[in-house]
Design a protein around this motif. Structure first.
Motif, short mmCIF file in Angstrom:
data_model
loop_
_atom_site.label_atom_id
_atom_site.label_comp_id
_atom_site.label_asym_id
_atom_site.label_seq_id
_atom_site.Cartn_x
_atom_site.Cartn_y
_atom_site.Cartn_z
N MET A 1 84.35 65.37 82.56
CA MET A 1 84.78 65.35 81.17
C MET A 1 84.43 66.67 80.50
N PHE A 2 85.25 67.08 79.54
CA PHE A 2 85.05 68.33 78.82
C PHE A 2 85.03 68.06 77.32
N THR A 3 84.72 69.10 76.54
CA THR A 3 84.65 68.95 75.09
C THR A 3 85.74 69.74 74.37
N GLY A 4 86.40 70.66 75.08
CA GLY A 4 87.42 71.47 74.42
C GLY A 4 86.84 72.71 73.75
N LEU A 5 85.57 73.00 73.99
CA LEU A 5 84.95 74.22 73.48
C LEU A 5 84.95 75.26 74.61
N ILE A 6 85.79 76.27 74.49
CA ILE A 6 85.97 77.26 75.54
C ILE A 6 84.71 78.10 75.71
N GLU A 7 84.25 78.23 76.97
CA GLU A 7 83.05 79.01 77.24
C GLU A 7 83.34 80.48 77.45
N GLU A 8 84.48 80.78 78.02
CA GLU A 8 84.87 82.18 78.20
C GLU A 8 86.34 82.27 78.54
N VAL A 9 86.88 83.47 78.37
CA VAL A 9 88.24 83.75 78.79
C VAL A 9 88.16 84.49 80.12
N GLY A 10 88.65 83.83 81.18
CA GLY A 10 88.66 84.45 82.48
C GLY A 10 89.97 85.19 82.71
N LYS A 11 90.13 85.72 83.92
CA LYS A 11 91.35 86.46 84.23
C LYS A 11 91.89 86.03 85.60
N MET A 12 93.18 85.79 85.64
CA MET A 12 93.82 85.46 86.90
C MET A 12 93.74 86.64 87.84
N GLN A 13 93.13 86.42 88.99
CA GLN A 13 93.06 87.48 89.99
C GLN A 13 94.23 87.38 90.97
N ARG A 14 94.49 86.14 91.41
CA ARG A 14 95.54 85.95 92.42
C ARG A 14 96.04 84.51 92.38
N ALA A 15 97.33 84.35 92.64
CA ALA A 15 97.93 83.02 92.73
C ALA A 15 98.77 82.97 93.99
N SER A 16 98.33 82.18 94.96
CA SER A 16 99.10 82.00 96.20
C SER A 16 99.91 80.72 96.05
N LYS A 17 101.22 80.85 96.16
CA LYS A 17 102.10 79.72 95.90
C LYS A 17 102.93 79.37 97.14
N LYS A 18 103.00 78.07 97.43
CA LYS A 18 103.87 77.58 98.49
C LYS A 18 104.58 76.36 97.96
N HIS A 19 105.84 76.54 97.62
CA HIS A 19 106.63 75.49 96.97
C HIS A 19 105.92 75.09 95.66
N GLU A 20 105.51 73.82 95.53
CA GLU A 20 104.85 73.38 94.30
C GLU A 20 103.35 73.22 94.47
N ALA A 21 102.78 73.90 95.44
CA ALA A 21 101.33 73.91 95.63
C ALA A 21 100.83 75.34 95.42
N MET A 22 99.64 75.46 94.83
CA MET A 22 99.10 76.77 94.55
C MET A 22 97.61 76.83 94.88
N VAL A 23 97.14 78.04 95.15
CA VAL A 23 95.71 78.31 95.25
C VAL A 23 95.43 79.44 94.28
N LEU A 24 94.59 79.17 93.28
CA LEU A 24 94.27 80.16 92.25
C LEU A 24 92.91 80.78 92.49
N THR A 25 92.82 82.08 92.28
CA THR A 25 91.54 82.78 92.27
C THR A 25 91.37 83.39 90.89
#
Length: 227
Positions: A1-25
């Motif tokens: 469970m979360f509270t909706g209070l953002i702790e930080e803004v991260g940055k997308m490093q990489r997104a590996s996509k295969k059809h409708e599945a993804m691996v995010l870094t």
């Protein structure tokens, strides 16, 4: 469970996509403190599970259902994302109950200044979700706990203060861009229970609404043991 209070803004490093599945870094720092395999981290309001990590980034899988229901499919390397770790049992509850289970996406229609605030008008992609969006009620936008200002046909508006805008990825969002939203979970659970008690299928909200059964009233709530 979360509270909706953002702790930080991260940055997308990489997104590996295969059809409708993804691996995010995702590159991050604050949420990496004490992280472990299997931990939950909210990414733009989507609860994801850490599958691997190093000192400055973590990796998470995105399954097809999440791909279809969220804006994670649109992420590109270098884009900012809102991050929040799962709430600790003894933590301060500063936002509202956020599951990290996105109900759908919306498109920003307008972004306008209102004195010290910025008002975003958002058009939903699923009209069925509008029954859970209530004026002055809670809603999560890209993982941010916010209050609904107004509700109108096919959409709603939220107002955000300068601090929250500056400290979240919403800062760079412009009209035409897509955001994730999660409605307040309490209303969804109440509706689900009322459908069961009225003998209707909880999986057919549109049918239930049109049938006239299960309408909320003091008498109905009393008869069904709510008070």
């Amino acid at each position: 469970m979360f509270t909706g209070l953002i702790e930080e803004v991260g940055k997308m490093q990489r997104a590996s996509k295969k059809h409708e599945a993804m691996v995010l870094t995702i590159d991050a720092s604050v949420v990496m403190q004490g992280v472990a395999i299997g931990d939950s981290i909210s990414v733009n309001g989507v609860c994801l599970t850490v599958t691997s990590f190093n000192a400055s980034s973590f990796t998470a899988d995105v399954m097809p259902e999440t791909f279809r229901k969220s804006n994670l499919q649109l992420l590109r390397p270098g884009q900012p994302v809102n991050l929040e770790r799962a709430m600790l049992a003894g933590g301060r509850f500063g936002g509202h109950i956020v599951q990290g289970h996105v109900d759908g996406t919306g498109v920003i229609v307008s972004r306008e200044s209102d004195a010290n605030a910025v008002v975003f008008s958002i058009r939903t992609s699923d009209d069925d979700m509008m029954r859970y969006i209530i004026p002055k009620g809670s809603i999560t936008i890209d993982g941010i706990s916010l209050t609904v200002v107004e509700v109108h046909k096919g959409g709603f508006s939220i107002s955000i203060i300068p601090h929250t805008l500056k400290e979240t990825a919403l800062f760079s969002k412009q009209p035409g861009e897509t955001v994730n939203f999660e409605c307040d979970v309490i209303g969804k659970y109440v509706e689900h229970l009322l459908h069961f008690r009225s003998g209707e299928s909880p999986l057919s909200p549109a049918k239930s609404a049109s049938s006239g059964k299960g309408k909320l009233s003091a008498a109905f709530l009393s008869e069904n043991g709510f008070f």
